[in-house]
Scaffold this motif. Structure first.
Motif, PDB file in Angstrom:
ATOM      1  N   ASP A  37       0.849  -1.191   0.000  1.00 30.66           N
ATOM      2  CA  ASP A  37       0.000   0.000   0.000  1.00 30.66           C
ATOM      3  C   ASP A  37       0.886   1.244   0.000  1.00 30.66           C
ATOM      4  O   ASP A  37       1.471   1.591   1.034  1.00 30.66           O
ATOM      5  CB  ASP A  37      -0.900  -0.012   1.240  1.00 30.66           C
ATOM      6  N   PRO A  38       0.997   1.913  -1.130  1.00 26.84           N
ATOM      7  CA  PRO A  38       1.893   3.077  -1.179  1.00 26.84           C
ATOM      8  C   PRO A  38       1.397   4.232  -0.323  1.00 26.84           C
ATOM      9  O   PRO A  38       2.171   5.114   0.038  1.00 26.84           O
ATOM     10  CB  PRO A  38       1.895   3.472  -2.663  1.00 26.84           C
ATOM     11  N   ASP A  39       0.114   4.211   0.023  1.00 22.20           N
ATOM     12  CA  ASP A  39      -0.445   5.317   0.811  1.00 22.20           C
ATOM     13  C   ASP A  39      -0.681   4.934   2.272  1.00 22.20           C
ATOM     14  O   ASP A  39      -1.412   5.623   2.985  1.00 22.20           O
ATOM     15  CB  ASP A  39      -1.773   5.781   0.199  1.00 22.20           C
ATOM     16  N   ALA A  40      -0.078   3.838   2.688  1.00 23.43           N
ATOM     17  CA  ALA A  40      -0.303   3.389   4.074  1.00 23.43           C
ATOM     18  C   ALA A  40       0.147   4.463   5.049  1.00 23.43           C
ATOM     19  O   ALA A  40       1.021   5.274   4.743  1.00 23.43           O
ATOM     20  CB  ALA A  40       0.495   2.117   4.319  1.00 23.43           C
ATOM     21  N   ASP A  41      -0.459   4.440   6.245  1.00 21.64           N
ATOM     22  CA  ASP A  41      -0.040   5.389   7.272  1.00 21.64           C
ATOM     23  C   ASP A  41       1.432   5.170   7.584  1.00 21.64           C
ATOM     24  O   ASP A  41       1.878   4.030   7.698  1.00 21.64           O
ATOM     25  CB  ASP A  41      -0.855   5.169   8.556  1.00 21.64           C
ATOM     26  N   PRO A  42       2.181   6.244   7.766  1.00 23.12           N
ATOM     27  CA  PRO A  42       3.594   6.074   8.138  1.00 23.12           C
ATOM     28  C   PRO A  42       3.710   5.392   9.504  1.00 23.12           C
ATOM     29  O   PRO A  42       2.800   5.498  10.328  1.00 23.12           O
ATOM     30  CB  PRO A  42       4.132   7.497   8.204  1.00 23.12           C
ATOM     31  N   ALA A  43       4.814   4.697   9.713  1.00 19.74           N
ATOM     32  CA  ALA A  43       5.070   4.070  11.013  1.00 19.74           C
ATOM     33  C   ALA A  43       5.939   5.029  11.810  1.00 19.74           C
ATOM     34  O   ALA A  43       7.104   5.228  11.479  1.00 19.74           O
ATOM     35  CB  ALA A  43       5.800   2.756  10.807  1.00 19.74           C
ATOM     36  N   PRO A  44       5.388   5.682  12.846  1.00 18.15           N
ATOM     37  CA  PRO A  44       6.196   6.679  13.568  1.00 18.15           C
ATOM     38  C   PRO A  44       7.378   6.037  14.287  1.00 18.15           C
ATOM     39  O   PRO A  44       7.262   4.914  14.795  1.00 18.15           O
ATOM     40  CB  PRO A  44       5.208   7.262  14.581  1.00 18.15           C
ATOM     41  N   ILE A  45       8.480   6.764  14.329  1.00 17.54           N
ATOM     42  CA  ILE A  45       9.676   6.272  15.030  1.00 17.54           C
ATOM     43  C   ILE A  45       9.336   6.077  16.503  1.00 17.54           C
ATOM     44  O   ILE A  45       8.711   6.931  17.135  1.00 17.54           O
ATOM     45  CB  ILE A  45      10.833   7.280  14.878  1.00 17.54           C
ATOM     46  N   GLY A  46       9.730   4.912  17.047  1.00 16.78           N
ATOM     47  CA  GLY A  46       9.534   4.666  18.470  1.00 16.78           C
ATOM     48  C   GLY A  46       8.119   4.295  18.843  1.00 16.78           C
ATOM     49  O   GLY A  46       7.726   4.415  20.004  1.00 16.78           O
ATOM     50  N   VAL A  47       7.347   3.831  17.865  1.00 19.38           N
ATOM     51  CA  VAL A  47       5.988   3.347  18.161  1.00 19.38           C
ATOM     52  C   VAL A  47       5.882   1.906  17.672  1.00 19.38           C
ATOM     53  O   VAL A  47       6.154   1.608  16.507  1.00 19.38           O
ATOM     54  CB  VAL A  47       4.914   4.224  17.474  1.00 19.38           C
ATOM     55  N   GLY A  48       5.486   1.010  18.585  1.00 26.93           N
ATOM     56  CA  GLY A  48       5.378  -0.405  18.242  1.00 26.93           C
ATOM     57  C   GLY A  48       4.018  -0.741  17.663  1.00 26.93           C
ATOM     58  O   GLY A  48       3.200   0.141  17.400  1.00 26.93           O
ATOM     59  N   ARG A  49       3.778  -2.055  17.462  1.00 25.67           N
ATOM     60  CA  ARG A  49       2.477  -2.469  16.942  1.00 25.67           C
ATOM     61  C   ARG A  49       1.990  -3.655  17.768  1.00 25.67           C
ATOM     62  O   ARG A  49       2.723  -4.623  17.962  1.00 25.67           O
ATOM     63  CB  ARG A  49       2.584  -2.865  15.467  1.00 25.67           C
ATOM     64  N   VAL A  50       0.751  -3.544  18.224  1.00 23.54           N
ATOM     65  CA  VAL A  50       0.212  -4.579  19.107  1.00 23.54           C
ATOM     66  C   VAL A  50      -0.777  -5.427  18.343  1.00 23.54           C
ATOM     67  O   VAL A  50      -1.601  -4.891  17.590  1.00 23.54           O
ATOM     68  CB  VAL A  50      -0.550  -3.956  20.302  1.00 23.54           C
ATOM     69  N   THR A  51      -0.737  -6.737  18.574  1.00 25.73           N
ATOM     70  CA  THR A  51      -1.808  -7.581  18.065  1.00 25.73           C
ATOM     71  C   THR A  51      -2.376  -8.378  19.238  1.00 25.73           C
ATOM     72  O   THR A  51      -1.639  -8.772  20.139  1.00 25.73           O
ATOM     73  CB  THR A  51      -1.308  -8.549  16.970  1.00 25.73           C
ATOM     74  N   GLY A  52      -3.665  -8.587  19.208  1.00 23.73           N
ATOM     75  CA  GLY A  52      -4.328  -9.344  20.263  1.00 23.73           C
ATOM     76  C   GLY A  52      -4.687  -8.461  21.447  1.00 23.73           C
ATOM     77  O   GLY A  52      -4.110  -7.380  21.637  1.00 23.73           O
ATOM     78  N   GLU A  53      -5.691  -8.946  22.198  1.00 23.93           N
ATOM     79  CA  GLU A  53      -6.151  -8.171  23.350  1.00 23.93           C
ATOM     80  C   GLU A  53      -6.173  -9.024  24.610  1.00 23.93           C
ATOM     81  O   GLU A  53      -6.874  -8.734  25.574  1.00 23.93           O
ATOM     82  CB  GLU A  53      -7.559  -7.643  23.082  1.00 23.93           C
ATOM     83  N   GLY A  54      -5.409 -10.135  24.535  1.00 26.26           N
ATOM     84  CA  GLY A  54      -5.429 -11.058  25.666  1.00 26.26           C
ATOM     85  C   GLY A  54      -5.093 -10.389  26.980  1.00 26.26           C
ATOM     86  O   GLY A  54      -4.351  -9.406  27.020  1.00 26.26           O
ATOM     87  N   ARG A  55      -5.609 -10.936  28.063  1.00 27.75           N
ATOM     88  CA  ARG A  55      -5.414 -10.335  29.385  1.00 27.75           C
ATOM     89  C   ARG A  55      -4.485 -11.178  30.256  1.00 27.75           C
ATOM     90  O   ARG A  55      -4.235 -10.861  31.411  1.00 27.75           O
ATOM     91  CB  ARG A  55      -6.758 -10.198  30.107  1.00 27.75           C
ATOM     92  N   ASP A  56      -4.006 -12.323  29.688  1.00 27.24           N
ATOM     93  CA  ASP A  56      -3.192 -13.208  30.526  1.00 27.24           C
ATOM     94  C   ASP A  56      -1.703 -12.894  30.463  1.00 27.24           C
ATOM     95  O   ASP A  56      -0.990 -13.042  31.446  1.00 27.24           O
ATOM     96  CB  ASP A  56      -3.405 -14.672  30.100  1.00 27.24           C
ATOM     97  N   LEU A  57      -1.239 -12.504  29.288  1.00 32.79           N
ATOM     98  CA  LEU A  57       0.211 -12.338  29.133  1.00 32.79           C
ATOM     99  C   LEU A  57       0.518 -11.376  27.992  1.00 32.79           C
ATOM    100  O   LEU A  57      -0.139 -11.409  26.950  1.00 32.79           O
ATOM    101  CB  LEU A  57       0.842 -13.718  28.821  1.00 32.79           C
ATOM    102  N   THR A  58       1.543 -10.556  28.217  1.00 32.17           N
ATOM    103  CA  THR A  58       2.048  -9.676  27.155  1.00 32.17           C
ATOM    104  C   THR A  58       3.384 -10.239  26.682  1.00 32.17           C
ATOM    105  O   THR A  58       4.302 -10.415  27.493  1.00 32.17           O
ATOM    106  CB  THR A  58       2.274  -8.251  27.693  1.00 32.17           C
ATOM    107  N   ILE A  59       3.457 -10.542  25.399  1.00 34.95           N
ATOM    108  CA  ILE A  59       4.752 -10.968  24.846  1.00 34.95           C
ATOM    109  C   ILE A  59       5.316  -9.787  24.065  1.00 34.95           C
ATOM    110  O   ILE A  59       4.632  -9.212  23.212  1.00 34.95           O
ATOM    111  CB  ILE A  59       4.609 -12.196  23.919  1.00 34.95           C
TER     112      ILE A  59
END
Ligand SMILES: Cc1ncc(C[n+]2csc(CCOP(=O)(O)OP(=O)(O)O)c2C)c(N)n1
Ligand SMILES: [Mg+2]
Length: 741
Positions: free
Chosen positions: A602-624
């Motif tokens: 996607d050439p128009d995708a939102d830029p990925a800001p420096i120093g910002v991660g990406r989270v997947t999942g909303e689990g409440r038991d463990l953060t990897i």
């Protein structure tokens, strides 16, 4: 007590001048100082003034030191003839200077109105915060308006960038890009005789010769200020000449740097050769070192009194005075007056410099280190490349029309679009052109964007990074490639000592923007052994201000690359883009054929800001928390933890190893109260050290654990898996952390 050699040299100069017998007065100051010589009486007088100014800066700096007001006493005494080199150049010929090129610096400053070189140097030695180039951060010869970028103390480390600047100057002309300097400019670098032996110097000279040998223009002038010694180690007599006289593609010029007419003629000839032929030249000037290596150097411990006196008898100031007085260009009284006036002026300026304020807060010190203007970077990253030019580069087949693809392909596409967007962007490294890199990441780009912009270099990582620095100095946007992480170590000073420090030591007046692509990490199938699976990033993580991006998936990689290039453009950022080799071709995540690690372009995708991660999942038991290969493994393990153990996880991909996404780390940690850091790098110096420390610093009081690779070199074959983080390690650590739930 040891004799104060500075006082001896000072007094003997005056005695020498007083003893000279003036020749008949010269009627025409513009006549040559001797038949067949290029130097006029007028210029000789001017050079003499620069030389004594340089000498008095040395004396004043020692005087300040004796009062604890100076912090630097390496001087230029004996080397002042470098003023003749400056006089042979234009002030727009970019100069990377040796720490003994004071004569050059003062003389060049004469060529540009409004300069205050004496005060500037004294502000440097007194670490005054309003010193115009480094602002009290170092004593350097540097000036934006004099085209003199500041240099570090690492000897010879400036030669690769000088070659890079010369190469880029010509490359920009070929590409039709504008230059800040006249088209026939040359680049000059000065250095000592001992420094000429350093692999960095030899690599740079070799690179210039290698280019010139194949008729690639590199208008660089190497100037060796040969005083025959490096601290206490003598250079074999005749070695510098023998070593550089017959290099393919480079012309050698020699002369005495103690004899002004000879030095000037040699410099004139060398400069004219480089300017006209656009080929490298080596100007070898014999000089002498006076007053020891530095103020703290007790020269008497390794040189006899006789040797020291013999050197002092060669004082180039005495010789210049002889020329001027016996030649009838000046009287002894005039030169003595000039000398004493300059002394008085330097003394007054020294006092003024010593009284100026210093840096007083840590914030002030680090302010110029690595500016970050996220809003501007985002806007720049969003700026779209020209649509027609894109269509042309991609030959009508736009990448967004293709099916989802893997990481290597998406990096290739992002690079292609960036080549369209930035005409000044150059992509280079070993094998990046026709072969498309070892892993085909740059496949086709040389054909699409042209060999002038995407090209192979010779096999020398110092040259590759030096070229990037020099390219930045000339206004280009370099994306150099280092073939494997292990081979960065070959050249890391160019990144750490040089590129990383330029804004710091010039208060941002000079920048060397770059995005260094490095293929790295372990888990390669079929290509084993340490050097192709190096997983150590410690050496990068502690470089102040360095941006380290490390994507895991193709869509992120494209967005992060755009951000890095935007940061380089906007803030002159020095970025490392660390690509996980083992994921280059990975298409699937959980099962063969699921295609979950392939993404659309996607050439128009939102830029990925420096120093910002990406989270997947909303689990409440463990953060990897992980990134790169570890992130891919963590996603797989998270699925199994849920399916087999009913554990619900959230997975944070750090994406940036510097600066770390601290806010994301803390937020996601607090959300579950349990954090497992999956670190594919080493236990020592690895990224998990930073993540866990950030959690502690941030007041996180939940449970924390990590899995990390062993502190070892990586062995060949399946044995590698014994020391690298494996999915079963992650799973076991996760279960332990949540208490066997
Ligand atoms: C890479 C590196 N190694 C060691 C040093 C310490 N050092 C500073 S100057 C110097 C000698 C340099 O001699 P030369 O190149 O002949 O220059 P000179 O001081 O004689 O002008 C050394 C070893 C350094 N600055 N950089
Ligand atoms: Mg030397």
């Amino acid at each position: 007590m040891a004799v104060n050699r500075a006082a001896v040299v000072d007094q003997r100069f005056l005695q020498h001048v007083a003893r000279l017998t003036p020749g008949p007065a010269q009627p025409n100051l513009d006549a040559a100082v001797a038949p067949g010589r290029g130097l006029s009486g007028r210029l000789a007088l001017q050079l003499f003034e620069s030389m004594i100014a340089s000498r008095h800066l040395d004396l004043a700096s020692r005087d300040l030191k004796s009062r604890d007001a100076s912090f630097y006493t390496i001087g230029s005494a004996g080397h002042e003839g470098s003023a003749a080199v400056a006089a042979s150049l234009r002030p727009t010929d970019m100069a990377f200077l040796h720490y003994r090129s004071g004569g050059f610096f003062v003389q060049r400053a004469r060529q540009v109105p409004g300069q205050t070189p004496l005060l500037d140097v004294l502000l440097g030695v007194t670490a005054a915060k309003d010193e115009p180039i480094a602002g009290g951060r170092h004593k350097v010869f540097g000036s934006k308006s004099l085209f003199i970028p500041p240099q570090t103390s690492t000897i010879a480390s400036h030669l690769p960038k000088a070659v890079g600047a010369a190469f880029t100057l010509e490359r920009r002309k070929r590409l039709g890009l504008p230059l800040d300097v006249p088209e026939d400019s040359v680049i000059v670098c000065t250095f000592g005789d001992a420094s000429s032996n350093h692999s960095t110097a030899q690599g740079a000279i070799n690179a210039a010769c290698w280019s010139s040998f194949q008729n690639v223009p590199v208008p660089v002038l190497f100037v060796c200020e040969d005083n025959g010694i490096g601290i206490s180690v003598t250079t074999p007599s005749g070695w510098v000449a023998a070593n550089h006289q017959n290099r393919p593609g480079m012309r050698y010029f020699g002369g005495s740097g103690l004899d002004l007419p000879e030095a000037y003629d040699a410099a004139q000839a060398a400069v004219a050769y480089v300017r006209e032929h656009r080929r490298p030249a080596f100007l070898h000037l014999k000089v002498v070192r006076l007053l020891g290596h530095a103020g703290s150097d007790v020269e008497q411990s390794y040189r006899s009194e006789e040797e020291i006196e013999a050197s002092e008898a060669l004082d180039p100031l005495r010789r210049a005075a002889t020329l001027l007085i016996e030649g009838g260009w000046a009287s002894p009284e005039l030169l003595t007056q000039l000398y004493e006036d300059t002394r008085a002026r330097c003394a007054a300026l020294a006092q003024e410099a010593a009284d100026r304020p210093k840096l007083t807060t840590a914030e002030e010190v680090v302010a110029p280190l690595a500016p970050r203007r996220p809003a501007l970077i985002e806007a720049e990253a969003r700026r779209a490349p020209d649509a027609a030019a894109r269509l042309s580069l991609w030959e009508g087949k736009l990448p967004e029309a293709d099916r989802p693809r893997h990481l290597a392909v998406q990096i290739n596409r992002a690079l292609g679009d960036l080549l369209v967007k930035y005409p000044e962007l150059m992509l280079f490294g070993e094998d990046v052109a026709k072969k498309g890199g070892v892993y085909n990441v740059t496949t086709g780009l040389s054909r699409r964007a042209g060999v002038g912009r995407v090209f192979n270099t010779l096999l020398d990582e110092q040259t590759i990074l030096g070229l990037a620095i020099g390219a930045g100095h000339m206004g280009s946007l370099p994306i150099p490639e280092i073939q494997y992480l292990a081979y960065l170590h070959n050249a890391e000073d160019q990144l750490r000592g040089e590129a990383g420090s330029l804004q710091f030591f010039s208060q941002g007046q000079f920048q060397n923007p770059m995005v260094v692509r490095i293929a790295g990490y372990a888990y390669q199938k079929g290509f084993g052994g340490h050097f192709h699976n190096d997983n150590s990033v410690a050496v990068l993580r502690d470089i102040p201000g360095l941006v380290i991006a490390s994507p895991s998936r193709g869509d992120d990689a494209a967005a992060m690359l755009r951000t890095c290039v935007a940061a380089a453009k906007v803030d002159g950022a020095v970025c490392v883009f660390l690509e996980p080799i083992a994921l280059y071709m990975t298409k699937d995540l959980h099962q063969d054929g699921d295609g979950l690690w392939s993404t659309p372009y996607d050439p128009d995708a939102d830029p990925a800001p420096i120093g910002v991660g990406r989270v997947t999942g909303e689990g409440r038991d463990l953060t990897i928390i992980s990134w790169a290969n570890g992130h891919w493994m963590s996603q797989r393990v998270a699925r199994r933890l849920e399916e087999q153990h009913g554990l619900r996880c959230r997975v944070l991909d750090l994406r940036w190893l510097n600066p770390l996404p601290i806010e994301d780390i803390l937020r996601e940690a607090v959300a579950t109260g349990r954090v497992l850091v999956v670190d594919e790098t080493r236990r020592t110096g690895g990224v998990s050290e930073g993540v866990l420390t950030a959690l502690i610093d941030g007041g996180f009081s939940g449970r924390m654990a990590r899995v990390a690779a062993w502190d070892t070199y990586i062995p060949l074959g399946a044995a590698a898996n014994l020391v690298l983080v494996q999915e079963h390690d992650i799973e076991a650590a996760a279960l332990k952390l949540v208490g066997g739930k």
